[in-house]
Design a protein around this motif. Structure first.
Motif, PDB file in Angstrom:
ATOM      1  N   ALA A  25       0.840  -1.211  -0.066  1.00 15.24           N
ATOM      2  CA  ALA A  25       0.000  -0.167   0.032  1.00 15.24           C
ATOM      3  C   ALA A  25       0.948   1.461  -0.007  1.00 15.24           C
ATOM      4  O   ALA A  25       0.436   2.348  -0.449  1.00 15.24           O
ATOM      5  N   LEU A  26       2.123   1.250   0.504  1.00  8.61           N
ATOM      6  CA  LEU A  26       2.955   2.372   0.746  1.00  8.61           C
ATOM      7  C   LEU A  26       3.000   3.249  -0.550  1.00  8.61           C
ATOM      8  O   LEU A  26       2.880   4.568  -0.490  1.00  8.61           O
ATOM      9  N   PRO A  27       3.266   2.650  -1.775  1.00 13.34           N
ATOM     10  CA  PRO A  27       3.474   3.453  -3.154  1.00 13.34           C
ATOM     11  C   PRO A  27       2.320   3.934  -3.576  1.00 13.34           C
ATOM     12  O   PRO A  27       2.221   5.259  -4.256  1.00 13.34           O
ATOM     13  N   HIS A  28       1.368   3.730  -3.295  1.00 11.04           N
ATOM     14  CA  HIS A  28      -0.153   4.148  -3.784  1.00 11.04           C
ATOM     15  C   HIS A  28      -0.773   5.011  -2.630  1.00 11.04           C
ATOM     16  O   HIS A  28      -1.426   6.004  -3.102  1.00 11.04           O
ATOM     17  N   LEU A  29      -0.568   4.715  -1.383  1.00 12.65           N
ATOM     18  CA  LEU A  29      -1.414   5.401  -0.550  1.00 12.65           C
ATOM     19  C   LEU A  29      -0.742   6.461   0.663  1.00 12.65           C
ATOM     20  O   LEU A  29      -1.124   7.062   1.201  1.00 12.65           O
ATOM     21  N   GLY A  30       0.482   6.179   0.560  1.00  9.37           N
ATOM     22  CA  GLY A  30       1.284   6.874   1.436  1.00  9.37           C
ATOM     23  C   GLY A  30       1.659   6.372   2.902  1.00  9.37           C
ATOM     24  O   GLY A  30       0.903   5.170   3.163  1.00  9.37           O
ATOM     25  N   GLU A  31       2.375   6.785   3.578  1.00  9.58           N
ATOM     26  CA  GLU A  31       2.758   6.078   4.854  1.00  9.58           C
ATOM     27  C   GLU A  31       1.733   5.900   6.007  1.00  9.58           C
ATOM     28  O   GLU A  31       1.426   4.994   6.545  1.00  9.58           O
TER      29      GLU A  31
END
Length: 213
Positions: A25-31
């Protein structure tokens, strides 16, 4: 401890799947949103455990609490020194919760220990409940373990907080793993030794009360 399928599944759901969900999820939603996404597997597992066995999985609750605290720490600010303490906030909160649970009828260590015994043997939870009711030594042992872990984890966050605010960041990053693993290692070794002592006590036969002459 024997690695049974249920125990392996619990480790996967509470540690492997949250990490995998976070990385995906990190690349698409942020931390922040990725951290929230990582909470989904343990939350779902806990709901399934509640529906099947009418009990909340203690490990899942602790993992979700850690993720929520991480999100809260990010919301407080992104300064380098605040980020240094983000991981320790979880253990510190658990330590405080342990100490506060001493005012309860059953401390938190009791529920964690019961969950461990339930995974290790068939009918382990019922046996542990019986030991709690019948052996005062087990009760005092659980409370002592709660005190030791509560003080240890609380001291760890206090020490890290002082060092993070007073030491250069480079020195803190170099020494922090030794501090954390040193404290956790000491607590774990003490727990293993004390658990053997508790097991010996549990296996001792209960002496019958002397009959009145």
């Amino acid at each position: 401890m024997k690695l049974r399928s249920g125990f392996v599944a619990e480790l996967a759901v509470n540690f492997v799947l949250p990490w995998l969900a976070y990385r995906l999820a990190l690349p698409h939603l942020g931390e922040t949103r990725a951290l929230l996404a990582s909470a989904a597997p343990p939350v779902i597992w806990s709901l399934v455990e509640l529906a099947r066995f009418r009990r909340v999985d203690a490990l899942s609750v602790m993992v979700v609490a850690g993720i929520v605290l991480s999100v809260g720490a990010m919301a407080l600010g992104g300064s380098p020194r605040m980020l240094l303490l983000r991981e320790s906030l979880v253990s510190g909160a658990v330590g405080v919760a342990f100490l506060l649970s001493l005012g309860m009828r059953r401390p938190l260590i009791f529920y964690l220990a019961r969950a461990t015994v339930a995974r290790e043997m068939e009918g382990g939870a019922q046996r542990f409940e019986a030991l709690w009711r019948e052996r005062p030594a087990v009760v005092s042992s659980m409370r002592l373990m709660t005190v030791v872990w509560g003080i240890g984890l609380t001291a760890e966050i206090l020490l890290r907080a002082w060092l993070a605010m007073t030491w250069p960041i480079e020195r803190f990053l170099a020494m922090s793993p030794f501090i954390g693993y040193g404290i956790y290692g000491a607590l774990a070794l003490w727990t293993l030794h004390y658990r053997r002592t508790m097991r010996r006590r549990a296996e001792e036969p209960v002496e019958a009360a002397p009959s009145a002459s």
